[in-house]
Motif scaffolding. Structure first.
Motif, PDB file in Angstrom:
ATOM      1  N   ARG A 131     -15.970   4.985   5.005  1.00 30.49           N
ATOM      2  CA  ARG A 131     -16.080   5.816   6.222  1.00 30.49           C
ATOM      3  C   ARG A 131     -16.470   4.994   7.450  1.00 30.49           C
ATOM      4  N   ASN A 132     -16.929   3.789   7.235  1.00 31.59           N
ATOM      5  CA  ASN A 132     -17.342   2.947   8.357  1.00 31.59           C
ATOM      6  C   ASN A 132     -16.214   2.825   9.376  1.00 31.59           C
ATOM      7  N   ARG A 133     -16.557   2.976  10.629  1.00 34.26           N
ATOM      8  CA  ARG A 133     -15.511   3.000  11.661  1.00 34.26           C
ATOM      9  C   ARG A 133     -14.732   1.698  11.724  1.00 34.26           C
ATOM     10  N   ILE A 134     -15.413   0.601  11.379  1.00 34.67           N
ATOM     11  CA  ILE A 134     -14.705  -0.695  11.432  1.00 34.67           C
ATOM     12  C   ILE A 134     -13.602  -0.706  10.369  1.00 34.67           C
ATOM     13  N   VAL A 135     -13.960  -0.212   9.173  1.00 38.99           N
ATOM     14  CA  VAL A 135     -12.954  -0.159   8.090  1.00 38.99           C
ATOM     15  C   VAL A 135     -11.822   0.787   8.496  1.00 38.99           C
ATOM     16  N   GLN A 136     -12.196   1.948   9.039  1.00 41.69           N
ATOM     17  CA  GLN A 136     -11.167   2.917   9.460  1.00 41.69           C
ATOM     18  C   GLN A 136     -10.258   2.328  10.539  1.00 41.69           C
ATOM     19  N   ASP A 137     -10.872   1.611  11.467  1.00 40.84           N
ATOM     20  CA  ASP A 137     -10.051   0.968  12.520  1.00 40.84           C
ATOM     21  C   ASP A 137      -9.105  -0.057  11.908  1.00 40.84           C
ATOM     22  N   ASN A 138      -9.621  -0.814  10.940  1.00 39.38           N
ATOM     23  CA  ASN A 138      -8.772  -1.829  10.290  1.00 39.38           C
ATOM     24  C   ASN A 138      -7.608  -1.179   9.550  1.00 39.38           C
ATOM     25  N   SER A 148       1.725   0.154   4.305  1.00 42.32           N
ATOM     26  CA  SER A 148       1.430   1.477   3.741  1.00 42.32           C
ATOM     27  C   SER A 148       0.027   1.423   3.146  1.00 42.32           C
ATOM     28  N   VAL A 149      -0.822   2.312   3.605  1.00 40.87           N
ATOM     29  CA  VAL A 149      -2.204   2.322   3.086  1.00 40.87           C
ATOM     30  C   VAL A 149      -2.451   3.676   2.431  1.00 40.87           C
ATOM     31  N   MET A 150      -2.778   3.666   1.141  1.00 47.12           N
ATOM     32  CA  MET A 150      -3.037   4.932   0.444  1.00 47.12           C
ATOM     33  C   MET A 150      -4.454   5.406   0.756  1.00 47.12           C
ATOM     34  N   GLU A 151      -4.633   6.722   0.724  1.00 46.04           N
ATOM     35  CA  GLU A 151      -5.999   7.242   0.809  1.00 46.04           C
ATOM     36  C   GLU A 151      -6.633   7.096  -0.554  1.00 46.04           C
ATOM     37  N   PRO A 152      -7.891   6.628  -0.601  1.00 44.66           N
ATOM     38  CA  PRO A 152      -8.520   6.553  -1.921  1.00 44.66           C
ATOM     39  C   PRO A 152      -8.774   7.943  -2.476  1.00 44.66           C
ATOM     40  N   GLY A 163     -17.732  10.799  -3.217  1.00 45.11           N
ATOM     41  CA  GLY A 163     -16.905  10.902  -2.016  1.00 45.11           C
ATOM     42  C   GLY A 163     -15.660  10.066  -2.140  1.00 45.11           C
ATOM     43  N   PRO A 164     -14.935   9.887  -1.027  1.00 44.77           N
ATOM     44  CA  PRO A 164     -13.714   9.077  -1.087  1.00 44.77           C
ATOM     45  C   PRO A 164     -14.052   7.605  -1.284  1.00 44.77           C
ATOM     46  N   GLY A 165     -13.258   6.907  -2.079  1.00 46.55           N
ATOM     47  CA  GLY A 165     -13.516   5.483  -2.309  1.00 46.55           C
ATOM     48  C   GLY A 165     -12.976   5.009  -3.646  1.00 46.55           C
ATOM     49  N   ARG A 166     -12.598   5.956  -4.524  1.00 43.16           N
ATOM     50  CA  ARG A 166     -12.050   5.558  -5.832  1.00 43.16           C
ATOM     51  C   ARG A 166     -10.626   5.033  -5.657  1.00 43.16           C
ATOM     52  N   LEU A 167     -10.298   4.048  -6.454  1.00 44.82           N
ATOM     53  CA  LEU A 167      -8.911   3.559  -6.440  1.00 44.82           C
ATOM     54  C   LEU A 167      -7.984   4.732  -6.784  1.00 44.82           C
ATOM     55  N   PRO A 168      -6.905   4.941  -6.022  1.00 50.37           N
ATOM     56  CA  PRO A 168      -5.954   6.005  -6.411  1.00 50.37           C
ATOM     57  C   PRO A 168      -5.513   5.802  -7.861  1.00 50.37           C
ATOM     58  N   THR A 169      -5.106   6.868  -8.503  1.00 52.45           N
ATOM     59  CA  THR A 169      -4.714   6.753  -9.915  1.00 52.45           C
ATOM     60  C   THR A 169      -3.504   5.825 -10.063  1.00 52.45           C
TER      61      THR A 169
END
Ligand code: PMT
Length: 402
Positions: A131-138, A148-152, A163-169
């Motif tokens: 959720r860190n804004r720096i990561v989101q900005d990146n 292409s960036v998947m949502e975790p 919360g969100p952060g798990r590797l997608p299946t």
């Protein structure tokens, strides 16, 4: 045949706890027929040994730019040119930051810098880091550059956070990889697919339903999405996971399915009704559990609306595709339904044929159009059947527009 068959995929593994899942991903990619090579960051080797990937892929694993395996001339360049797709799984916050910032200081980052192929980034990290804004900005910057960036996935993480952060299946990553490699010939289309059974409640405990697993409908939705369509999947209750990247609307009864289809009809160019809709529902649904009693119990049933007939009346230029599930006189019954319900195409499947119909991963169908042309397909994976149905529906749509 899987779109991944014979595709050269470079799997980049970076240093997070989810690195062990990359071994499973490697295996599944190879089962789909992909040719996989693995490159790891130095930190990833602390979580899982290169030997694991070397054994799985029967190919050397690249870690260090200055001691790349002999078979690769200039490690990062030859790997980058070799790959038809690069998948980074897991991608840590640090690694995402590096590639977003143009840093190329090890073999994997230099490979990505030299990439000629699409790059799929699959983040996995602590929720607060994600959720860190720096990561989101990146992440935002990477998507702007065409990565292409998947949502975790969300859920309980290895660090104990939620919360969100798990590797997608693994299935989700493979689906995304397949989607990236698929030609987008349905771009511009909005396709409604109905799938699964409906349930008509007798009381809070019991219902009338059927054996539909949803596999045929979900295969249609997935393949339409892969081919670039906007997809609205309206599904009765199934055990299948809601696919990513499409609008998923769960319903229970035929009436709910009808309302939902009608609400979304305006946007659609193609409607495919693979759902097995109950033709009848109980006249009364008891508010309390019906008690056992002596003698027989009669149920009074009333007709459900015929959803596809109602769609056909409003269809305009849209293509309406129905299914017919029969136990006898397959073609005759299907043709009758095609005409009576005003469909453009009907896909007939015979429940008595092994490998066809309910629950199987395969189907054997005949695709019949309103001119009476019959295309008989052999036993095929439901995804391949879906592809054939979508192509035929697109052809009809194009013909109608001319
Ligand atoms: O889900 P799976 O396990 O993968 O199985 C796939 C399947 C066998 C369910 C699928 O391939 C299939 O055949 N679906 C349609 C089954 C069916 O309801 O056929 P039908 O002949 O009863 O209906 C004909 C068409 O009218 C269907 O498109 C149906 O969605 C539609 N219909 C039916 C009744 C109703 N009240 N409204 C409708 O729109």
């Amino acid at each position: 045949m899987s779109i991944l068959q014979g595709k050269q995929i470079l799997l980049g593994v970076t240093g997070g706890i989810a690195a062990y899942k990359a071994a499973l991903l490697t295996r599944e990619l190879m089962k789909e027929g992909a040719v996989v090579k693995v490159a790891m960051t130095e930190n990833a080797t602390r979580f899982i040994a290169p030997l694991t990937f070397q054994t799985l892929t029967a190919s050397a694993v690249a870690v260090d730019t200055f001691s790349a395996p002999e078979e690769w001339e200039i490690g990062h360049i030859s790997l980058a040119e070799w790959a038809r797709l690069m998948v980074i799984a897991p991608a840590t916050a640090n690694f995402i930051g590096k590639i977003a910032g143009g840093i190329a200081d090890d073999l994997l980052t230099t490979c990505i810098m030299a990439a000629q192929a699409p790059v799929l980034v699959c983040p996995a990290m602590n929720t607060n880091m994600y959720r860190n804004r720096i990561v989101q900005d990146n992440i935002h910057r990477l998507t702007e550059y065409g990565y292409s960036v998947m949502e975790p996935d969300a859920g309980e993480l290895a660090c104990g956070a939620e919360g969100p952060g798990r590797l997608p299946t693994v299935e989700g990553i493979i689906e995304e990889a397949a989607s990236i490699l698929t030609e987008k010939d349905l771009r511009g289309h909005c396709i409604i697919v109905t799938a699964g059974p409906t349930r008509e409640a007798l009381d809070p405990v019991r219902f009338i339903s059927n054996h539909s697993s949803g596999k045929m409908g979900y295969a249609l939705a997935l393949m339409a999405r892969r081919r670039g369509a906007r997809v609205i999947l309206i599904s009765g209750p199934t055990d299948l996971a809601a696919p990513r990247g499409l609008t998923f609307i769960p319903v229970s009864t035929a009436m709910e399915m009808k309302d939902c289809v009608m609400e979304n009809l305006k946007e659609a160019t193609i409607i495919i009704k693979a759902a097995a809709v109950a033709d009848y529902r109980p006249l009364f649904s008891a508010s309390q559990k019906i008690k056992k009693q002596d003698g027989t119990l009669s149920l009074e049933l009333v007709r459900n609306p015929d959803i596809i007939s109602e769609i056909a009346e409003l269809k305009g230029n849209r293509i309406v595709v129905g299914f017919a599930m029969e136990t006898e006189n397959l073609v005759e019954n299907a043709e009758r339904k095609l005409k009576a319900k005003g469909m453009d195409l009907i896909v007939a499947n015979d429940l008595n044929m092994a490998g066809a119909g309910f629950r199987t991963d395969t189907n054997i169908v005949k695709i019949i159009d309103s001119a009476g042309t019959i295309t008989a397909l052999p036993l095929m994976d439901k995804r391949d059947v879906a592809d054939r149905i979508l192509s035929r529906a697109r052809e009809l749509f194009d013909e109608r527009r001319q």
